[in-house]
Design a protein around this motif. Structure first.
Motif, short mmCIF file in Angstrom:
data_model
loop_
_atom_site.label_atom_id
_atom_site.label_comp_id
_atom_site.label_asym_id
_atom_site.label_seq_id
_atom_site.Cartn_x
_atom_site.Cartn_y
_atom_site.Cartn_z
N PRO A 13 35.79 42.84 45.40
CA PRO A 13 34.48 42.86 44.73
C PRO A 13 34.57 42.81 43.21
CG PRO A 13 34.48 44.41 46.56
CD PRO A 13 35.89 43.93 46.40
N THR A 14 35.62 43.42 42.65
CA THR A 14 35.79 43.39 41.19
C THR A 14 36.11 41.98 40.71
OG1 THR A 14 36.54 45.69 41.14
CG2 THR A 14 37.13 44.31 39.25
N VAL A 15 36.94 41.26 41.44
CA VAL A 15 37.26 39.87 41.07
C VAL A 15 36.00 39.01 41.13
CG1 VAL A 15 38.64 37.84 41.65
CG2 VAL A 15 39.63 40.10 41.87
N LEU A 16 35.20 39.19 42.17
CA LEU A 16 33.95 38.43 42.29
C LEU A 16 33.00 38.73 41.14
CD1 LEU A 16 33.33 38.91 46.12
CD2 LEU A 16 34.06 36.80 44.99
N THR A 17 32.91 39.99 40.77
CA THR A 17 32.03 40.36 39.66
C THR A 17 32.53 39.77 38.36
OG1 THR A 17 31.58 42.43 40.82
CG2 THR A 17 30.91 42.32 38.52
N ALA A 18 33.85 39.76 38.18
CA ALA A 18 34.42 39.18 36.96
C ALA A 18 34.17 37.68 36.90
CB ALA A 18 35.92 39.45 36.91
N ALA A 19 34.17 37.01 38.06
CA ALA A 19 33.93 35.56 38.09
C ALA A 19 32.54 35.25 37.53
CB ALA A 19 34.07 35.03 39.51
N GLY A 20 31.54 35.89 38.07
CA GLY A 20 30.22 35.87 37.44
C GLY A 20 29.36 34.66 37.69
N THR A 21 29.89 33.44 37.64
CA THR A 21 29.07 32.24 37.82
C THR A 21 29.34 31.62 39.18
OG1 THR A 21 30.74 30.74 36.90
CG2 THR A 21 29.22 31.78 35.34
N VAL A 22 28.44 30.75 39.61
CA VAL A 22 28.58 30.12 40.92
C VAL A 22 29.88 29.32 40.99
CG1 VAL A 22 27.57 28.46 42.53
CG2 VAL A 22 26.09 30.05 41.28
N ALA A 23 30.16 28.54 39.95
CA ALA A 23 31.37 27.71 39.95
C ALA A 23 32.62 28.56 40.07
CB ALA A 23 31.42 26.87 38.68
N GLN A 24 32.67 29.65 39.32
CA GLN A 24 33.87 30.50 39.37
C GLN A 24 33.94 31.32 40.66
OE1 GLN A 24 34.90 32.57 35.73
NE2 GLN A 24 33.94 30.98 34.51
N LEU A 25 32.78 31.67 41.24
CA LEU A 25 32.80 32.31 42.55
C LEU A 25 33.39 31.37 43.60
CD1 LEU A 25 29.33 34.11 42.67
CD2 LEU A 25 31.56 35.22 42.87
N ALA A 26 33.01 30.10 43.54
CA ALA A 26 33.56 29.12 44.47
C ALA A 26 35.08 29.00 44.29
CB ALA A 26 32.89 27.76 44.26
N TYR A 27 35.51 29.00 43.05
CA TYR A 27 36.95 28.92 42.75
C TYR A 27 37.69 30.13 43.29
CZ TYR A 27 41.05 29.44 39.65
OH TYR A 27 42.31 29.66 39.14
N VAL A 28 37.15 31.33 43.06
CA VAL A 28 37.81 32.56 43.50
C VAL A 28 37.89 32.62 45.03
CG1 VAL A 28 37.45 35.06 43.71
CG2 VAL A 28 37.33 33.97 41.48
N THR A 29 36.79 32.31 45.72
CA THR A 29 36.82 32.39 47.18
C THR A 29 37.77 31.35 47.78
OG1 THR A 29 34.86 30.95 47.33
CG2 THR A 29 34.48 33.33 47.31
N TRP A 30 37.87 30.19 47.14
CA TRP A 30 38.79 29.16 47.63
C TRP A 30 40.24 29.59 47.44
CZ3 TRP A 30 42.06 25.25 45.33
CH2 TRP A 30 42.41 24.23 46.21
N VAL A 31 40.56 30.13 46.26
CA VAL A 31 41.92 30.60 46.00
C VAL A 31 42.28 31.74 46.95
CG1 VAL A 31 43.40 31.79 44.32
CG2 VAL A 31 42.00 29.86 43.60
N GLU A 32 41.33 32.64 47.20
CA GLU A 32 41.61 33.76 48.10
C GLU A 32 41.94 33.27 49.50
OE1 GLU A 32 39.70 37.95 49.59
OE2 GLU A 32 38.65 36.05 49.84
N ARG A 33 41.25 32.23 49.95
CA ARG A 33 41.54 31.70 51.28
C ARG A 33 42.95 31.11 51.34
NH1 ARG A 33 37.03 31.52 54.55
NH2 ARG A 33 35.08 31.97 53.46
N ILE A 34 43.39 30.51 50.26
CA ILE A 34 44.78 30.04 50.21
C ILE A 34 45.73 31.22 50.32
CG2 ILE A 34 46.51 28.95 48.73
CD1 ILE A 34 44.29 27.20 47.60
N GLY A 35 45.40 32.32 49.64
CA GLY A 35 46.22 33.52 49.72
C GLY A 35 46.32 34.06 51.14
#
Length: 377
Positions: free
Chosen positions: A306-328
């Motif tokens: 949740p902290t990473v998602l909050t830090a992302a902040g924008t829709v584009a960066q949320l999409a980036y974070v969730t995609w990278v996490e799925r790779i993880g």
């Protein structure tokens, strides 16, 4: 009503795929699949999610977070029963790929809804929403176990689950549909290209480490307790349950802790707890000790994503974070399994502790690099 609507979609998102997972043995038997074929079918969900991930942000921005979430949930509910009836691996793989596509798009849209509510209330709330995702997953698993024990068919269970979740969504549809999510300019990034790339690298690295740290106890706790500590199947399953239950309870408490003490102290303390817990699990010689350690790991990892998602902040960066996490989540089991084959599973569990050490350092830089919301810093 707005908060209730977001809570419902998190609950539904957690419950949907979790409704199917307990029935995989029956689905495997009915379709005549062997273990590799079943693995390929389940992996199709990850493939679908990875394909959809790069466009999830555009879909959310184009149609709005509320309409996207509601549509995805209702489609998911409508096809939830299909795995119980399809007789071929190809058909099952196609449905699981659809599950992955829907989940990847929902992941971005519902998290941008959560951040919008958090900012409108000017207080930490996203951990609580993620707790309801966990409650949804646990509830679906418990319902599946109860229905199986009294002989209800898989098709009937999945159809009823889909109908119940669809009914809840339709009941709150006006409130869900109105959700717009966060503004794309809500958390501006340094316009200088080098600084912007550095920020994205930090955000992606932390997201990857969080996925790894969470996947180690999630995937390997039951296997570790059974194979390394000679526990029975029931006790081994308790290791995973302890991890998920502790993570859920901690997420229900985390927003209050962050509001009182600030994001950085809470996240770094929990990352340190994660390190100690996974190291303790790796050194355990008794199943009860290891289970307790995995429970502490659940609490330790609870605030990180949740902290990473909050830090992302924008829709584009949320999409980036969730995609990278799925790779993880795709890479972590492979890496831990390889280390376990080379040494033993204790060494694989320690990899999660090493990820926690890195998170102690990098999470502070992440929070410092961007104000994690006016209320959460």
């Amino acid at each position: 009503m707005r908060r209730l609507a977001v809570t419902l979609v998190f609950f539904a998102n957690g419950a949907l795929f979790a409704s199917v997972l307990p029935h995989l043995p029956t689905i495997k038997e009915r379709a005549g699949l062997d273990d590799p074929a079943l693995g390929a079918v389940v992996a199709a969900a990850s493939v679908g999610a990875l394909i959809a991930g790069p466009v999830a942000g555009r879909v959310t921005r184009g149609f709005g977070a509320g309409p996207v979430v509601a549509t995805c949930i209702l489609i998911y509910c409508a096809v939830l029963w299909l795995p119980a009836e399809l007789p071929s691996a190809a058909g099952l793989a196609a449905v699981f790929a659809l599950f992955g596509i829907l989940d990847a798009i929902m992941d971005v849209a519902l998290n941008t809804m959560a951040l919008a509510v958090q900012r409108s209330r000017n207080r930490p709330m996203i951990n609580g929403f993620h707790a309801w995702w966990s409650i949804g997953a646990v509830s679906a698993g418990a319902a599946a176990a109860a229905c199986t024990s009294i002989g209800v068919s898989v098709t009937m269970m999945l159809a009823v689950s889909g109908a119940v979740l669809a009914a809840g969504t339709i009941a709150l549809l006006p409130a869900i549909w109105r959700q717009t999510g966060v503004s794309e300019h809500a958390a501006p990034v340094d316009p200088r290209p080098r600084r912007r790339l550095g920020w994205l690298a930090l955000l992606g690295t932390v997201a990857l480490l969080v996925a790894f740290a969470e996947d180690v106890p999630s995937t390997w706790s039951a296997v570790y307790v059974r194979d390394e500590l000679d526990a029975g199947p029931g006790l081994a399953a308790g290791a995973y349950l302890a991890f998920v239950a502790a993570m859920t309870v901690a997420r229900l408490l985390n927003d209050r802790l962050i509001e009182r003490f600030g994001t950085t102290p809470v996240v770094r303390t929990q990352a340190a707890l994660l390190v100690a817990a996974l190291a303790g699990a790796a050194l355990s010689t008794h199943p009860a000790t290891a289970i307790a350690a995995f429970a502490l790991a659940g609490a330790g990892v609870s605030a990180l994503y949740p902290t990473v998602l909050t830090a992302a902040g924008t829709v584009a960066q949320l999409a980036y974070v969730t995609w990278v996490e799925r790779i993880g989540f795709l890479l972590a089991p492979v890496l831990v399994g390889a280390v376990a084959g080379w040494a033993d599973l204790r060494a694989g569990i320690l990899l999660g502790a090493l990820a926690g050490v890195a998170l102690i350092v990098l999470s502070a830089r992440l929070i410092k690099g961007r104000t994690v919301a006016a209320c959460c810093g």
